[in-house]
Design a protein around this motif. Structure first.
Motif, PDB file in Angstrom:
ATOM      1  N   VAL A  60      -4.102  -0.900  -4.074  1.00  0.00           N
ATOM      2  CA  VAL A  60      -4.380  -0.883  -2.647  1.00  0.00           C
ATOM      3  C   VAL A  60      -5.524   0.090  -2.367  1.00  0.00           C
ATOM      4  O   VAL A  60      -5.490   1.235  -2.797  1.00  0.00           O
ATOM      5  CB  VAL A  60      -3.123  -0.443  -1.847  1.00  0.00           C
ATOM      6  CG1 VAL A  60      -3.450  -0.312  -0.373  1.00  0.00           C
ATOM      7  CG2 VAL A  60      -1.989  -1.428  -2.065  1.00  0.00           C
TER       8      VAL A  60
ATOM      9  N   LEU B  67      -7.160   2.608  -0.166  1.00  0.00           N
ATOM     10  CA  LEU B  67      -6.562   3.438   0.887  1.00  0.00           C
ATOM     11  C   LEU B  67      -7.529   3.759   2.018  1.00  0.00           C
ATOM     12  O   LEU B  67      -7.117   4.024   3.132  1.00  0.00           O
ATOM     13  CB  LEU B  67      -6.033   4.734   0.267  1.00  0.00           C
ATOM     14  CG  LEU B  67      -4.872   4.538  -0.732  1.00  0.00           C
ATOM     15  CD1 LEU B  67      -4.605   5.842  -1.465  1.00  0.00           C
ATOM     16  CD2 LEU B  67      -3.623   4.068   0.007  1.00  0.00           C
TER      17      LEU B  67
ATOM     18  N   LYS C 144      -6.341   1.901  10.587  1.00  0.00           N
ATOM     19  CA  LYS C 144      -6.299   1.296   9.241  1.00  0.00           C
ATOM     20  C   LYS C 144      -5.702   2.258   8.219  1.00  0.00           C
ATOM     21  O   LYS C 144      -4.866   1.870   7.401  1.00  0.00           O
ATOM     22  CB  LYS C 144      -7.717   0.893   8.809  1.00  0.00           C
ATOM     23  CG  LYS C 144      -8.213  -0.392   9.469  1.00  0.00           C
ATOM     24  CD  LYS C 144      -9.623  -0.729   8.983  1.00  0.00           C
ATOM     25  CE  LYS C 144     -10.278  -1.749   9.912  1.00  0.00           C
ATOM     26  NZ  LYS C 144     -11.748  -1.674   9.878  1.00  0.00           N
ATOM     27  N   LEU C 145      -6.136   3.510   8.261  1.00  0.00           N
ATOM     28  CA  LEU C 145      -5.619   4.481   7.288  1.00  0.00           C
ATOM     29  C   LEU C 145      -4.097   4.593   7.392  1.00  0.00           C
ATOM     30  O   LEU C 145      -3.387   4.626   6.381  1.00  0.00           O
ATOM     31  CB  LEU C 145      -6.245   5.865   7.514  1.00  0.00           C
ATOM     32  CG  LEU C 145      -7.740   6.026   7.243  1.00  0.00           C
ATOM     33  CD1 LEU C 145      -8.096   7.512   7.156  1.00  0.00           C
ATOM     34  CD2 LEU C 145      -8.181   5.311   5.990  1.00  0.00           C
ATOM     35  N   SER C 146      -3.612   4.650   8.624  1.00  0.00           N
ATOM     36  CA  SER C 146      -2.156   4.818   8.798  1.00  0.00           C
ATOM     37  C   SER C 146      -1.412   3.577   8.301  1.00  0.00           C
ATOM     38  O   SER C 146      -0.324   3.688   7.738  1.00  0.00           O
ATOM     39  CB  SER C 146      -1.836   5.121  10.257  1.00  0.00           C
ATOM     40  OG  SER C 146      -2.146   4.026  11.084  1.00  0.00           O
ATOM     41  N   ARG C 147      -2.007   2.403   8.499  1.00  0.00           N
ATOM     42  CA  ARG C 147      -1.335   1.176   8.032  1.00  0.00           C
ATOM     43  C   ARG C 147      -1.351   1.054   6.502  1.00  0.00           C
ATOM     44  O   ARG C 147      -0.405   0.535   5.903  1.00  0.00           O
ATOM     45  CB  ARG C 147      -2.002  -0.049   8.665  1.00  0.00           C
ATOM     46  CG  ARG C 147      -1.787  -0.071  10.169  1.00  0.00           C
ATOM     47  CD  ARG C 147      -2.271  -1.351  10.808  1.00  0.00           C
ATOM     48  NE  ARG C 147      -1.960  -1.319  12.250  1.00  0.00           N
ATOM     49  CZ  ARG C 147      -2.289  -2.256  13.109  1.00  0.00           C
ATOM     50  NH1 ARG C 147      -2.944  -3.333  12.694  1.00  0.00           N
ATOM     51  NH2 ARG C 147      -1.968  -2.150  14.390  1.00  0.00           N
TER      52      ARG C 147
ATOM     53  N   ILE D 205      -1.141   3.424   4.352  1.00  0.00           N
ATOM     54  CA  ILE D 205      -0.104   4.267   3.741  1.00  0.00           C
ATOM     55  C   ILE D 205       1.226   3.509   3.734  1.00  0.00           C
ATOM     56  O   ILE D 205       1.981   3.553   2.748  1.00  0.00           O
ATOM     57  CB  ILE D 205       0.041   5.604   4.512  1.00  0.00           C
ATOM     58  CG1 ILE D 205      -1.215   6.453   4.314  1.00  0.00           C
ATOM     59  CG2 ILE D 205       1.287   6.368   4.053  1.00  0.00           C
ATOM     60  CD1 ILE D 205      -1.540   6.802   2.881  1.00  0.00           C
ATOM     61  N   ILE D 206       1.482   2.799   4.802  1.00  0.00           N
ATOM     62  CA  ILE D 206       2.716   2.007   4.848  1.00  0.00           C
ATOM     63  C   ILE D 206       2.649   0.882   3.813  1.00  0.00           C
ATOM     64  O   ILE D 206       3.633   0.606   3.130  1.00  0.00           O
ATOM     65  CB  ILE D 206       2.932   1.470   6.280  1.00  0.00           C
ATOM     66  CG1 ILE D 206       3.234   2.672   7.191  1.00  0.00           C
ATOM     67  CG2 ILE D 206       4.037   0.413   6.305  1.00  0.00           C
ATOM     68  CD1 ILE D 206       3.636   2.342   8.591  1.00  0.00           C
TER      69      ILE D 206
ATOM     70  N   VAL E 255       1.059   0.895   0.954  1.00  0.00           N
ATOM     71  CA  VAL E 255       1.207   1.399  -0.409  1.00  0.00           C
ATOM     72  C   VAL E 255       2.647   1.885  -0.657  1.00  0.00           C
ATOM     73  O   VAL E 255       3.131   1.868  -1.799  1.00  0.00           O
ATOM     74  CB  VAL E 255       0.152   2.502  -0.693  1.00  0.00           C
ATOM     75  CG1 VAL E 255       0.592   3.848  -0.169  1.00  0.00           C
ATOM     76  CG2 VAL E 255      -0.164   2.595  -2.171  1.00  0.00           C
ATOM     77  N   THR E 256       3.310   2.297   0.404  1.00  0.00           N
ATOM     78  CA  THR E 256       4.691   2.753   0.258  1.00  0.00           C
ATOM     79  C   THR E 256       5.652   1.568   0.189  1.00  0.00           C
ATOM     80  O   THR E 256       6.671   1.616  -0.507  1.00  0.00           O
ATOM     81  CB  THR E 256       5.086   3.668   1.440  1.00  0.00           C
ATOM     82  OG1 THR E 256       4.087   4.685   1.592  1.00  0.00           O
ATOM     83  CG2 THR E 256       6.428   4.331   1.207  1.00  0.00           C
ATOM     84  N   GLN E 257       5.334   0.524   0.910  1.00  0.00           N
ATOM     85  CA  GLN E 257       6.126  -0.715   0.874  1.00  0.00           C
ATOM     86  C   GLN E 257       5.187  -1.865   0.534  1.00  0.00           C
ATOM     87  O   GLN E 257       4.631  -2.530   1.415  1.00  0.00           O
ATOM     88  CB  GLN E 257       6.789  -0.949   2.231  1.00  0.00           C
ATOM     89  CG  GLN E 257       7.592  -2.254   2.328  1.00  0.00           C
ATOM     90  CD  GLN E 257       8.502  -2.516   1.142  1.00  0.00           C
ATOM     91  OE1 GLN E 257       8.087  -3.150   0.163  1.00  0.00           O
ATOM     92  NE2 GLN E 257       9.717  -2.005   1.204  1.00  0.00           N
TER      93      GLN E 257
ATOM     94  N   LEU F 159       9.592  -5.958   9.108  1.00  0.00           N
ATOM     95  CA  LEU F 159       9.706  -4.692   9.845  1.00  0.00           C
ATOM     96  C   LEU F 159       8.846  -4.669  11.105  1.00  0.00           C
ATOM     97  O   LEU F 159       9.087  -3.881  12.013  1.00  0.00           O
ATOM     98  CB  LEU F 159       9.321  -3.514   8.943  1.00  0.00           C
ATOM     99  CG  LEU F 159      10.250  -3.230   7.767  1.00  0.00           C
ATOM    100  CD1 LEU F 159       9.695  -2.108   6.902  1.00  0.00           C
ATOM    101  CD2 LEU F 159      11.652  -2.851   8.262  1.00  0.00           C
TER     102      LEU F 159
ATOM    103  N   ILE G  51       4.180   6.002  15.915  1.00  0.00           N
ATOM    104  CA  ILE G  51       2.937   5.437  15.369  1.00  0.00           C
ATOM    105  C   ILE G  51       1.742   6.079  16.065  1.00  0.00           C
ATOM    106  O   ILE G  51       0.746   6.428  15.421  1.00  0.00           O
ATOM    107  CB  ILE G  51       2.927   3.898  15.567  1.00  0.00           C
ATOM    108  CG1 ILE G  51       3.915   3.248  14.598  1.00  0.00           C
ATOM    109  CG2 ILE G  51       1.529   3.325  15.387  1.00  0.00           C
ATOM    110  CD1 ILE G  51       4.200   1.784  14.879  1.00  0.00           C
TER     111      ILE G  51
END
Lengths: 79, 79, 79, 79, 79, 79
Positions: free
Chosen positions: E5, E7, E27-30, E32-33, E35-37, E46, E60
């Protein structure tokens, strides 16, 4: 957003002392709640809810701390 | 807001040492809770609530961390 | 507040390396919990509560991140 | 605290690119969880808990954002 | 962590305008989600959870605000 | 992300006064919610949920405080 609410009393972040800066931080945080919930009756009803809830009191402290950080920097930390 | 509560002891962010700055950060965060909930009896009742709750203890830690960031910057990080 | 707890080991934010700065950030955040809940038995009881709770582990991470931001700036990011 | 866990890979906040800085921010936040909950089996059990919970995913995002702010400043924003 | 991904799109925090900086913060905040899920089906499931939950929408907003603070500073606030 | 939503009115963080900066902070925080939940009917339904919930009002205050910190710095604190 009601534009009738004054969001920053005196329209300035500059204060004479740290104590006044802290008071301003509290006011700024309360005015955001006022503008988000303009109905005074509802705000009054919510007061005992947060004032007797430890978690919310802590959260209020976090908000004031963030507001104060900005005010303190604006005043060059009153040095 | 009760204006009778002193929000910043000594009316200054400047401290002699980092340790004293940390103590000031704790005091600042507690004084916001005091001014938001001026009733000492209620605050006393809330103490075991947050002091035995892991999530609230963590939240208190966040608040102190934010207050300390401001104090540390005000003191040029005590370098 | 118990004044017997040392809040900043070594009474300084300056560390030799980023790794040591990170360790200091963890210590600072833990010492706030210690001073807020001075009873070691209660703290011990709370340990498995937060250490097995994903949301609390994340919140601990946020606290350490905030403490570390201050320490990193104090050390001019060890550049 | 287990001192056996390396908290900052490479013991530096300096990275070649913003992308690597972002990866470092993720690693730093995960290593705090690792040091707080050293039992790999428990961490593994918690993974689906936070990875399928919208609120926790958002909270992880906040933590990484705070870590990244420090790393970005350390790298003078890679300008 | 999936290293597949990206980042930070474009591998830079520098944008031409504040508006683009804001889009980058989102975009940055999305990412991270993401890469975590990494499972797109779970993320899709979700989406209505957080998009119809006032508290999560606010959270958010906090995340994006933190990411934007870094981007804005990196761009010297587009002054 | 709908790219049809303007995220920063006027595409600038610079405002004439602190009061206008505060208004901008509120707008920025609301536009993130708008872009995350583009359905106006759902947003309208959520309004009384957060506006009558003390914890959410506090969280909104935190978000605005973070946005305002960036705007205030961008304006050199209107000194």
């Amino acid at each position: 957003m009601s534009t009738l609410v004054e969001l920053i009393p005196g329209n300035s972040l500059i204060t004479a002392t740290p104590e006044e800066g802290r008071q301003l931080a509290i006011k700024l945080s309360r005015l955001i709640i006022k503008v988000t919930q303009p109905d005074a009756a509802i705000r009054e009803k919510l007061r005992p809810v947060y004032a007797e809830d430890a978690a919310m009191l802590i959260a209020i402290g976090q908000t004031v701390a963030i507001e104060f950080a900005t005010i303190a920097a604006a005043n060059n930390f009153w040095k």
